[in-house]
Design a protein around this motif. Sequence first.
Motif, mmCIF file in Angstrom:
data_model
loop_
_atom_site.group_PDB
_atom_site.id
_atom_site.type_symbol
_atom_site.label_atom_id
_atom_site.label_comp_id
_atom_site.label_asym_id
_atom_site.label_seq_id
_atom_site.Cartn_x
_atom_site.Cartn_y
_atom_site.Cartn_z
ATOM 1 N N VAL A 122 -14.934 1.038 8.373
ATOM 2 C CA VAL A 122 -13.765 0.327 7.856
ATOM 3 C C VAL A 122 -12.550 0.702 8.690
ATOM 4 C CG1 VAL A 122 -12.111 0.264 5.944
ATOM 5 C CG2 VAL A 122 -14.551 0.004 5.482
ATOM 6 N N GLU A 123 -11.755 -0.309 9.028
ATOM 7 C CA GLU A 123 -10.478 -0.084 9.697
ATOM 8 C C GLU A 123 -9.351 -0.517 8.771
ATOM 9 O OE1 GLU A 123 -9.368 -0.950 14.068
ATOM 10 O OE2 GLU A 123 -8.644 -2.735 12.994
ATOM 11 N N ILE A 124 -8.323 0.320 8.675
ATOM 12 C CA ILE A 124 -7.106 -0.006 7.936
ATOM 13 C C ILE A 124 -6.065 -0.464 8.938
ATOM 14 C CG2 ILE A 124 -5.260 0.933 6.496
ATOM 15 C CD1 ILE A 124 -7.333 3.098 5.602
ATOM 16 N N ILE A 125 -5.404 -1.588 8.681
ATOM 17 C CA ILE A 125 -4.391 -2.046 9.626
ATOM 18 C C ILE A 125 -3.045 -1.423 9.271
ATOM 19 C CG2 ILE A 125 -3.905 -4.209 8.378
ATOM 20 C CD1 ILE A 125 -3.448 -5.438 11.236
ATOM 21 N N ALA A 126 -2.478 -0.733 10.261
ATOM 22 C CA ALA A 126 -1.166 -0.106 10.121
ATOM 23 C C ALA A 126 -0.358 -0.395 11.378
ATOM 24 C CB ALA A 126 -1.319 1.388 9.896
ATOM 25 N N SER A 127 -0.380 -1.663 11.782
ATOM 26 C CA SER A 127 0.286 -2.068 13.023
ATOM 27 C C SER A 127 0.929 -3.435 12.826
ATOM 28 C CB SER A 127 -0.740 -2.140 14.165
ATOM 29 O OG SER A 127 -1.712 -3.134 13.902
ATOM 30 N N ALA A 128 1.542 -3.932 13.885
ATOM 31 C CA ALA A 128 2.035 -5.311 13.983
ATOM 32 C C ALA A 128 3.175 -5.641 13.035
ATOM 33 C CB ALA A 128 0.886 -6.312 13.779
ATOM 34 N N GLY A 129 3.672 -4.654 12.295
ATOM 35 C CA GLY A 129 4.742 -4.924 11.345
ATOM 36 C C GLY A 129 4.272 -5.196 9.939
ATOM 37 N N TYR A 130 2.967 -4.970 9.664
ATOM 38 C CA TYR A 130 2.426 -5.215 8.327
ATOM 39 C C TYR A 130 2.772 -4.058 7.380
ATOM 40 C CZ TYR A 130 -0.078 -9.066 10.544
ATOM 41 O OH TYR A 130 -0.392 -10.212 11.228
ATOM 42 N N LEU A 131 2.228 -4.073 6.169
ATOM 43 C CA LEU A 131 2.725 -3.260 5.060
ATOM 44 C C LEU A 131 2.879 -1.776 5.384
ATOM 45 C CD1 LEU A 131 3.598 -3.096 2.103
ATOM 46 C CD2 LEU A 131 1.192 -2.736 1.509
ATOM 47 N N ILE A 132 1.827 -1.140 5.909
ATOM 48 C CA ILE A 132 1.920 0.299 6.163
ATOM 49 C C ILE A 132 3.023 0.585 7.173
ATOM 50 C CG2 ILE A 132 0.694 2.271 7.137
ATOM 51 C CD1 ILE A 132 -1.851 1.210 5.856
ATOM 52 N N THR A 133 3.111 -0.244 8.213
ATOM 53 C CA THR A 133 4.165 -0.074 9.206
ATOM 54 C C THR A 133 5.539 -0.232 8.575
ATOM 55 O OG1 THR A 133 2.620 -1.157 10.723
ATOM 56 C CG2 THR A 133 4.828 -0.725 11.545
ATOM 57 N N GLN A 134 5.647 -1.131 7.588
ATOM 58 C CA GLN A 134 6.928 -1.341 6.909
ATOM 59 C C GLN A 134 7.366 -0.087 6.150
ATOM 60 O OE1 GLN A 134 6.119 -4.884 4.580
ATOM 61 N NE2 GLN A 134 5.493 -5.995 6.427
ATOM 62 N N PHE A 135 6.412 0.643 5.584
ATOM 63 C CA PHE A 135 6.747 1.912 4.941
ATOM 64 C C PHE A 135 7.171 2.949 5.980
ATOM 65 C CE2 PHE A 135 4.738 0.412 1.049
ATOM 66 C CZ PHE A 135 5.454 1.082 0.067
ATOM 67 N N LEU A 136 6.519 2.952 7.142
ATOM 68 C CA LEU A 136 6.776 3.962 8.158
ATOM 69 C C LEU A 136 8.126 3.784 8.845
ATOM 70 C CD1 LEU A 136 3.292 4.009 9.924
ATOM 71 C CD2 LEU A 136 4.233 5.809 8.475
ATOM 72 N N SER A 137 8.617 2.561 8.932
ATOM 73 C CA SER A 137 9.788 2.267 9.747
ATOM 74 C C SER A 137 11.091 2.388 8.962
ATOM 75 C CB SER A 137 9.695 0.857 10.327
ATOM 76 O OG SER A 137 10.892 0.519 10.990
ATOM 77 N N PRO A 138 12.076 3.106 9.509
ATOM 78 C CA PRO A 138 13.390 3.148 8.858
ATOM 79 C C PRO A 138 14.103 1.802 8.867
ATOM 80 C CG PRO A 138 13.453 4.277 10.993
ATOM 81 C CD PRO A 138 12.013 3.974 10.707
ATOM 82 N N VAL A 139 13.636 0.864 9.697
ATOM 83 C CA VAL A 139 14.237 -0.468 9.731
ATOM 84 C C VAL A 139 13.899 -1.254 8.467
ATOM 85 C CG1 VAL A 139 14.229 -2.688 10.949
ATOM 86 C CG2 VAL A 139 14.256 -0.558 12.244
ATOM 87 N N THR A 140 12.692 -1.074 7.954
ATOM 88 C CA THR A 140 12.235 -1.870 6.810
ATOM 89 C C THR A 140 12.077 -1.052 5.533
ATOM 90 O OG1 THR A 140 9.993 -1.558 7.695
ATOM 91 C CG2 THR A 140 11.077 -3.661 8.148
ATOM 92 N N ASN A 141 12.151 0.250 5.636
ATOM 93 C CA ASN A 141 12.031 1.110 4.460
ATOM 94 C C ASN A 141 13.403 1.687 4.125
ATOM 95 O OD1 ASN A 141 11.503 3.053 2.500
ATOM 96 N ND2 ASN A 141 9.637 3.793 3.490
ATOM 97 N N LYS A 142 14.028 1.150 3.090
ATOM 98 C CA LYS A 142 15.349 1.592 2.650
ATOM 99 C C LYS A 142 15.270 2.279 1.287
ATOM 100 C CE LYS A 142 17.131 -0.487 6.253
ATOM 101 N NZ LYS A 142 17.660 0.300 7.385
ATOM 102 N N ARG A 143 14.085 2.737 0.925
ATOM 103 C CA ARG A 143 13.886 3.327 -0.395
ATOM 104 C C ARG A 143 14.594 4.682 -0.507
ATOM 105 N NH1 ARG A 143 9.282 0.718 -2.844
ATOM 106 N NH2 ARG A 143 9.207 2.386 -4.398
ATOM 107 N N SER A 144 14.906 5.040 -1.750
ATOM 108 C CA SER A 144 15.552 6.330 -2.015
ATOM 109 C C SER A 144 14.664 7.244 -2.857
ATOM 110 C CB SER A 144 16.893 6.113 -2.723
ATOM 111 O OG SER A 144 16.706 5.394 -3.942
ATOM 112 N N ASP A 145 13.399 6.825 -3.073
ATOM 113 C CA ASP A 145 12.489 7.650 -3.869
ATOM 114 C C ASP A 145 11.578 8.456 -2.939
ATOM 115 O OD1 ASP A 145 10.751 5.756 -2.895
ATOM 116 O OD2 ASP A 145 10.188 4.933 -4.841
ATOM 117 N N ILE A 146 10.455 8.919 -3.423
ATOM 118 C CA ILE A 146 9.563 9.774 -2.636
ATOM 119 C C ILE A 146 8.855 9.023 -1.505
ATOM 120 C CG2 ILE A 146 9.187 11.390 -4.527
ATOM 121 C CD1 ILE A 146 6.432 10.037 -4.936
ATOM 122 N N TYR A 147 8.986 7.687 -1.456
ATOM 123 C CA TYR A 147 8.355 6.898 -0.398
ATOM 124 C C TYR A 147 9.370 6.421 0.654
ATOM 125 C CZ TYR A 147 4.186 6.858 -3.292
ATOM 126 O OH TYR A 147 3.073 7.240 -4.015
ATOM 127 N N GLY A 148 10.584 6.944 0.623
ATOM 128 C CA GLY A 148 11.598 6.527 1.583
ATOM 129 C C GLY A 148 12.463 7.677 2.024
#
Length: 669
Positions: free
Chosen positions: A162-188
């Motif tokens: 199984v491969e998990i996609i964490a590239s191309a700007g999809y969900l996991i990448t969105q969590f990783l990037s300060p550009v798209t992750n503006k959260r103030s909880d434990i996930y940002g």
Amino acid sequence: MYRHLFSPIKINSLEIKNRIAYPALGLLYSYDRKLNSRYLNFYQARASGGAGLATIGPVGVDFIGSGALTLGLDTDEAIADFQQLTDIIKAEGAQPWIQLFHAGGYSHPVMINGMQPIAPSSIYYKYSKATPREMTLADIEAVKEAFADAALRAKHAGFAGVEIIASAGYLITQFLSPVTNKRSDIYGGSFDNRIRFAWELIRGVRKAVGPEFPLTIRMAGNDFVPGSNTDTETPLIAEVYESAGVDAINVTGGWHVTRVPQLPMDVPRSAFAFLALNIKKAISIPVMASNRITDPDTAEAIIRNGYADMVNLGRVLIADPEWPRKAFEGRQEEIRPCTACSQGCTDQVFQGKPVFCIGNPLAGFEAERQIHKTKAPKKVMVIGAGAAGLEAAVTAAQAGHQVAVYEKDPDIGGQLWMAGAPPHKRELWEYIRYYRAMVRKYGIDLHLNTRVDIELIKDSLPDYVILAEGAEPVVPPIKGADDKSVLSAWEVLKNDPPLGREVAVIGGGAVGLETALFIADKGTLTPEVLHFLFAYEAENVDRLRELMFHGISRVTVFEMMPEAGGDVGRSTRWVLFDNLKRHGIRILTNAKVLSITNGEVRFKENGHEASRQFDHVILSSGARSVNALRKELKHLEIPFAGVGDGVRPGKINDAIHGGFLAARAIDND
């Protein structure tokens, strides 16, 4: 010959027979999220061609993250269909993999029945033209559970990994990037918080599939997005993935919205292998390299020199699924090329249409377009050695016919020579390399420098004729356009004449714009000279950039329509226009040329008349079919078919697919 490329490798406890992987690429062969026979036939061909690993995907873990056009494995009912596919792949000697997918904010609302996408933060996404809802903690838990459940279903369906996609700007990448992750909880916020979602997701999947089941992840080696993760941060991310339980990392380039091209011909071969090496230095598990790895020599060098442990051949195996077998057997000249045109694959996906390949008529049509040996071999005469005539000749020879090709020029290729003339389009000449090899392989009788007339046809006594006479440039109804001093784009691309300081190109379609680039590139620094000057700091960076893009001629394009480049593919259009801008090419739209007199171009732009003086004027006003023999052939009792531009001026895929289909139909006439 390629001993490193064809050596086995282990991922977790699973041995894979070679270092070649077919990665996940959207195909759009169904619109109900389910597999069908077209998928089965497509993947069987890729597996039987010799790849060690064949990845199905992207496959959605839920509906809101993937939508109606993506395959889904979010219910147990889907397991049986995927089991059928994994059985097929294993029977062909490859290991079946699956890529689990969630687009997050990249989900298009129209593809998810008008629902609002979900993402780490509620910010506007240009790619999906939507503002998603910020994920709650419950949403986060649900998505992690969806990945784990889908992974377990994949294991039950017989997938080897199984491969998990964490590239191309999809969900996991969105969590990783300060550009798209503006959260103030434990996930940002901090790096540790932003990577928490990925860590927990991987741990959940690992728990679901067990410790011995191969688990990989596809990540961006550099997001190539301002303010996002670069190749300084990505090794740290890879270290976390390894510690979370991933067995191999598949490294690719940037997001879909990056302004650094990832796929077209402008990208040099293996340009992003350095990203894989950067990740490989940080971890101990196998690494895969991606993007524009097209030929066996390049693939072998990547493995031999330690850039990566495996290579992804995506569009390359769409163009020729037998690439691995041909390379292994030393038949690399017979590999049907992927020219990175994006017209049959990426452009199709962006339009929501099924993938095909402009250079491989079988891709996506594996069942219905098989070549069957003829029971009644015919003497086939092919007139014209452009793409259409060559494909017809090769296909007819493969079917068992006796084939002879006649070409008026001293070499094969026709308009392929012109199409590949601009510096960034030279991959198109690979078709000429391929057809030369196939003409030799099948013993096709080739007559160059031979202009065919009706008497030659009569003397040759063919049972069947394929007319591939091509096209010629159109002279537009502009006063002075027929003057001998006015050149056609075809003449410029074919003969490369010396041109003056100021050059006008009349016609802003794809050919006109490519011709403008061809001219503007004259006199600029070559990559080798640029490397030398940069290495020795002979010029400052700003001066080097100027010398890269400003050469001998200044080019102005006149286009009578409101927009130039209307026939350029969506996925490569922005790259072309970026290059036009860098080279300082001026494009005048709504500009109708009225006359050409001794280099003076009179035109009406937005209703106002004006004139400009040029050293050379070049016409790019379309093409018309050449049909010198069609009328005469109709009077002979010899069946024939017209192909390519000789029937209707079109694109390369029209020529190649048309030639293939015409040859298959010989026995029907």
